[in-house]
Design a protein around this motif. Structure first.
Motif, PDB file in Angstrom:
ATOM      1  N   PRO A 189       0.813  -1.235   0.000  1.00  0.00           N
ATOM      2  CA  PRO A 189       0.000   0.000   0.000  1.00  0.00           C
ATOM      3  C   PRO A 189       0.840   1.275   0.000  1.00  0.00           C
ATOM      4  N   HIS A 190       1.922   1.278   0.803  1.00  0.00           N
ATOM      5  CA  HIS A 190       2.797   2.455   0.819  1.00  0.00           C
ATOM      6  C   HIS A 190       3.527   2.596  -0.513  1.00  0.00           C
ATOM      7  N   TRP A 191       3.980   1.471  -1.065  1.00  0.00           N
ATOM      8  CA  TRP A 191       4.642   1.475  -2.375  1.00  0.00           C
ATOM      9  C   TRP A 191       3.721   2.087  -3.437  1.00  0.00           C
ATOM     10  N   LYS A 192       2.464   1.664  -3.446  1.00  0.00           N
ATOM     11  CA  LYS A 192       1.505   2.172  -4.430  1.00  0.00           C
ATOM     12  C   LYS A 192       1.362   3.692  -4.290  1.00  0.00           C
ATOM     13  N   THR A 193       1.292   4.170  -3.051  1.00  0.00           N
ATOM     14  CA  THR A 193       1.195   5.612  -2.812  1.00  0.00           C
ATOM     15  C   THR A 193       2.434   6.342  -3.347  1.00  0.00           C
ATOM     16  N   LEU A 194       3.619   5.783  -3.091  1.00  0.00           N
ATOM     17  CA  LEU A 194       4.859   6.413  -3.560  1.00  0.00           C
ATOM     18  C   LEU A 194       4.911   6.484  -5.083  1.00  0.00           C
ATOM     19  N   VAL A 195       4.549   5.392  -5.745  1.00  0.00           N
ATOM     20  CA  VAL A 195       4.560   5.390  -7.212  1.00  0.00           C
ATOM     21  C   VAL A 195       3.592   6.441  -7.737  1.00  0.00           C
ATOM     22  N   GLU A 196       2.412   6.517  -7.148  1.00  0.00           N
ATOM     23  CA  GLU A 196       1.424   7.500  -7.599  1.00  0.00           C
ATOM     24  C   GLU A 196       1.907   8.925  -7.380  1.00  0.00           C
ATOM     25  N   GLN A 197       2.669   9.153  -6.317  1.00  0.00           N
ATOM     26  CA  GLN A 197       3.221  10.486  -6.088  1.00  0.00           C
ATOM     27  C   GLN A 197       4.259  10.845  -7.143  1.00  0.00           C
ATOM     28  N   VAL A 198       5.077   9.875  -7.545  1.00  0.00           N
ATOM     29  CA  VAL A 198       6.129  10.132  -8.539  1.00  0.00           C
ATOM     30  C   VAL A 198       5.537  10.394  -9.918  1.00  0.00           C
ATOM     31  N   ILE A 199       4.482   9.654 -10.286  1.00  0.00           N
ATOM     32  CA  ILE A 199       3.926   9.801 -11.638  1.00  0.00           C
ATOM     33  C   ILE A 199       2.878  10.917 -11.723  1.00  0.00           C
ATOM     34  N   GLU A 200       2.576  11.559 -10.586  1.00  0.00           N
ATOM     35  CA  GLU A 200       1.666  12.705 -10.612  1.00  0.00           C
ATOM     36  C   GLU A 200       2.248  13.772 -11.548  1.00  0.00           C
ATOM     37  N   PRO A 201       1.471  14.287 -12.520  1.00  0.00           N
ATOM     38  CA  PRO A 201       2.033  15.126 -13.594  1.00  0.00           C
ATOM     39  C   PRO A 201       2.864  16.306 -13.126  1.00  0.00           C
ATOM     40  N   LYS A 202       2.425  17.004 -12.106  1.00  0.00           N
ATOM     41  CA  LYS A 202       3.171  18.185 -11.673  1.00  0.00           C
ATOM     42  C   LYS A 202       4.531  17.795 -11.112  1.00  0.00           C
ATOM     43  N   PHE A 203       4.566  16.742 -10.273  1.00  0.00           N
ATOM     44  CA  PHE A 203       5.847  16.282  -9.724  1.00  0.00           C
ATOM     45  C   PHE A 203       6.723  15.722 -10.846  1.00  0.00           C
ATOM     46  N   ASN A 204       6.121  14.914 -11.715  1.00  0.00           N
ATOM     47  CA  ASN A 204       6.890  14.231 -12.751  1.00  0.00           C
ATOM     48  C   ASN A 204       7.481  15.193 -13.770  1.00  0.00           C
ATOM     49  N   GLN A 205       6.854  16.337 -13.932  1.00  0.00           N
ATOM     50  CA  GLN A 205       7.387  17.326 -14.874  1.00  0.00           C
ATOM     51  C   GLN A 205       8.758  17.817 -14.414  1.00  0.00           C
ATOM     52  N   ASP A 206       8.935  17.996 -13.112  1.00  0.00           N
ATOM     53  CA  ASP A 206      10.210  18.471 -12.574  1.00  0.00           C
ATOM     54  C   ASP A 206      11.172  17.332 -12.251  1.00  0.00           C
ATOM     55  N   THR A 207      10.626  16.166 -11.913  1.00  0.00           N
ATOM     56  CA  THR A 207      11.451  15.002 -11.546  1.00  0.00           C
ATOM     57  C   THR A 207      10.952  13.808 -12.354  1.00  0.00           C
ATOM     58  N   PRO A 208      11.451  13.647 -13.582  1.00  0.00           N
ATOM     59  CA  PRO A 208      10.882  12.634 -14.479  1.00  0.00           C
ATOM     60  C   PRO A 208      11.179  11.191 -14.082  1.00  0.00           C
ATOM     61  N   VAL A 366      19.789   4.072 -10.182  1.00  0.00           N
ATOM     62  CA  VAL A 366      19.492   3.712  -8.793  1.00  0.00           C
ATOM     63  C   VAL A 366      18.948   4.885  -7.982  1.00  0.00           C
ATOM     64  N   GLY A 367      19.062   6.110  -8.514  1.00  0.00           N
ATOM     65  CA  GLY A 367      18.574   7.289  -7.804  1.00  0.00           C
ATOM     66  C   GLY A 367      17.424   7.948  -8.531  1.00  0.00           C
ATOM     67  N   GLY A 368      17.714   8.558  -9.671  1.00  0.00           N
ATOM     68  CA  GLY A 368      16.689   9.217 -10.458  1.00  0.00           C
ATOM     69  C   GLY A 368      17.205  10.488 -11.090  1.00  0.00           C
ATOM     70  N   LEU A 369      16.298  11.245 -11.674  1.00  0.00           N
ATOM     71  CA  LEU A 369      16.631  12.497 -12.363  1.00  0.00           C
ATOM     72  C   LEU A 369      15.582  13.560 -12.081  1.00  0.00           C
ATOM     73  N   PRO A 370      16.019  14.813 -11.837  1.00  0.00           N
ATOM     74  CA  PRO A 370      17.382  15.211 -11.505  1.00  0.00           C
ATOM     75  C   PRO A 370      17.850  14.538 -10.205  1.00  0.00           C
ATOM     76  N   ARG A 371      19.142  14.395 -10.060  1.00  0.00           N
ATOM     77  CA  ARG A 371      19.679  13.606  -8.961  1.00  0.00           C
ATOM     78  C   ARG A 371      19.209  14.112  -7.606  1.00  0.00           C
ATOM     79  N   GLU A 372      19.349  15.407  -7.359  1.00  0.00           N
ATOM     80  CA  GLU A 372      19.089  15.921  -6.013  1.00  0.00           C
ATOM     81  C   GLU A 372      17.617  15.832  -5.631  1.00  0.00           C
ATOM     82  N   SER A 373      16.713  16.170  -6.546  1.00  0.00           N
ATOM     83  CA  SER A 373      15.298  16.101  -6.189  1.00  0.00           C
ATOM     84  C   SER A 373      14.848  14.655  -5.998  1.00  0.00           C
ATOM     85  N   ALA A 374      15.378  13.735  -6.829  1.00  0.00           N
ATOM     86  CA  ALA A 374      15.051  12.319  -6.656  1.00  0.00           C
ATOM     87  C   ALA A 374      15.590  11.793  -5.329  1.00  0.00           C
ATOM     88  N   MET A 375      16.829  12.179  -4.997  1.00  0.00           N
ATOM     89  CA  MET A 375      17.430  11.740  -3.737  1.00  0.00           C
ATOM     90  C   MET A 375      16.642  12.279  -2.542  1.00  0.00           C
TER      91      MET A 375
END
Length: 452
Positions: A189-208, A366-375
């Motif tokens: 359940p927590h994993w699902k919430t995290l994935v949904e937060q990452v793919i939310e359009p506004k967040f994903n635009q800055d942190t793809p 293993v981290g993401g892009l941009p590095r700092e916002s993903a970290m």
């Protein structure tokens, strides 16, 4: 195993050390080396009583190392900035002109927060005793640290370490463990919430891209031999890096990672973009179909291209030339297969291994892009401390270095096995599919440990 021949080689090293007491050392760090007989290195390592115990096996299968003890050991916790680490790194390089002297160790995934006990955010060791295999040639080495110790005392310490070397005993046959409990952090359940937060359009635009990971804690009643587990894992995934670090009897970190962070030979650098995953087929026809589907899959292709572009951009200021494969190929493992692009660079004069670690680690794989916002997202939301998982493990010396990205790994503690797996989350990612990818990545090690 020719135990008598090995014993004679150890005696020969002791004789050389005794002779050194009469001759002043020419450098602060000295290594004695001689050719020796072939031995099973993991079995030999598991038989020793001296810590730390370190194992390294290159992905190309040419090189294998088993090392024990430490004549130089530097560890940093939180609060040490990159300039201080670089300074210490350069100081170590100046202590010897011998290009064969190597420091083995690792860097945590996130050096701004606490890491595991004993491991630190950064820890590198110059071992006391090393066995190295290069192709079919074995060598036995002893290292001496005259920079920090009285020469006579240091020689006596080395002699004592050699005298304590035990012959290799066969590893105990693997037994399936009885699982007492399993806990996943985050749970689904927590994993699902995290994935949904990452793919939310506004967040994903800055942190793809954010690479989310999961800690799977297995509680067991039996004692686990980490070196037996690593040997079995090695047999299942021979085309991976295999390495292990055991700084005390209580904790051992082992990894069977497919991913190279970088390999440097003089000024020539090799690295790669390894991102995008599918399972293996049950037969050759299905395996080829799955590989072709992976090559054509837009989500996985975008993920791999993001990693490739980032690595090229980070290497460009450090290099005279950077070239990357335009077309992805398939990198096959036992249970899964990945998209892979090779990258090669000619480094500018004076570029150090630590600069490369700063530039490349952690990668977007293993981290993401941009590095700092993903970290920042991972640090605040993932829910556990990664430690050396997804960190960088390997060795450096004057002329060459090699580091692997520490994925497909386990931290083994008394009564508990900690397993780690991650998945790259980008626009279009599906929480259920990404969760299943985590299960696929754990399939090999779970099949070794637990009766499924």
């Amino acid at each position: 195993m020719p135990a008598h021949a090995l014993s004679e080689d150890l005696k020969s090293l002791i004789d050389k050390l005794i002779q050194m007491k009469q001759v002043p050392a020419t450098e602060p760090i000295v290594q004695l080396s001689l050719k020796t007989v072939s031995i099973p290195l993991i079995s030999w390592l598991a038989s020793q009583t001296l810590y730390p115990r370190i194992y390294w096996h290159g992905r190309d299968k040419v090189e294998e190392v088993a090392a024990i003890g430490a004549c130089k050991d530097f560890k940093f916790e939180t609060g040490v900035d990159d300039k201080a680490l670089a300074s210490v790194y350069e100081q170590q390089r100046m202590l010897s002109s011998n290009p064969d002297i190597r420091y083995y160790g690792g860097v945590a995934f996130d050096r701004s927060i606490e890491s595991w006990p004993e491991f630190g955010n950064t820890r590198f060791v110059l071992p006391r005793i090393e066995f190295r295999r290069s192709a079919n040639q074995f060598s036995l080495r002893v290292n001496l640290n005259f920079a920090d110790n009285n020469p006579i005392d240091e020689i006596d310490l080395a002699i004592a370490a050699i005298e304590a070397v035990m012959p290799a005993r066969p590893l105990a046959p693997p037994n399936k463990l009885t699982l007492v409990s399993r806990q996943d952090i985050p749970d689904f359940p927590h994993w699902k919430t995290l994935v949904e937060q990452v793919i939310e359009p506004k967040f994903n635009q800055d942190t793809p891209k954010v690479v989310l990971s999961r800690l799977t804690e297995l509680e067991v009643n039996e004692q686990v031999d980490p070196w037996m587990v690593l040997a079995c894992w090695q047999g299942r995934n021979p085309n991976s890096f295999q390495f292990g670090f055991q700084f005390s009897p209580d904790r051992t970190y082992i990894s069977c990672s497919p991913e190279r962070l970088f390999r440097r030979s003089q000024q020539e650098l090799f690295t790669e973009a390894l991102a995008g995953t599918t399972v293996r087929g049950l037969n050759q026809e299905e395996d080829v179909a799955l590989a072709n589907a992976l090559l054509e899959d837009n989500k996985n292709s975008v993920e791999n291209q993001l990693v490739r572009r980032h690595i090229v951009s980070m290497l460009t200021p450090l290099s005279q030339y950077v070239g990357a494969e335009e077309e992805a190929t398939i990198f096959k493992l036992n249970h899964i297969q990945h998209l892979h692009r090779a990258i090669r660079a000619e480094l500018k004069p004076g570029v150090s291994d630590f600069q490369l670690l700063q530039a490349l680690h952690p990668t977007p794989a293993v981290g993401g892009l941009p590095r700092e916002s993903a970290m920042t997202f991972i640090r605040q939301r993932e829910g556990y401390m990664r430690g050396w998982y997804a960190g960088a493990c390997g060795y450096f010396n004057k002329d060459e270095s090699e580091f692997s990205v520490a994925i497909r790994s386990a931290l083994i503690e008394p009564g508990k096995i900690n397993l780690f797996a991650g998945a790259g989350i980008i626009a279009g990612s599906d929480p259920e599919a990404e969760w299943q990818e985590l299960e696929n990545k754990l399939a090999t090690i779970m099949s070794i440990l637990i009766e499924l």
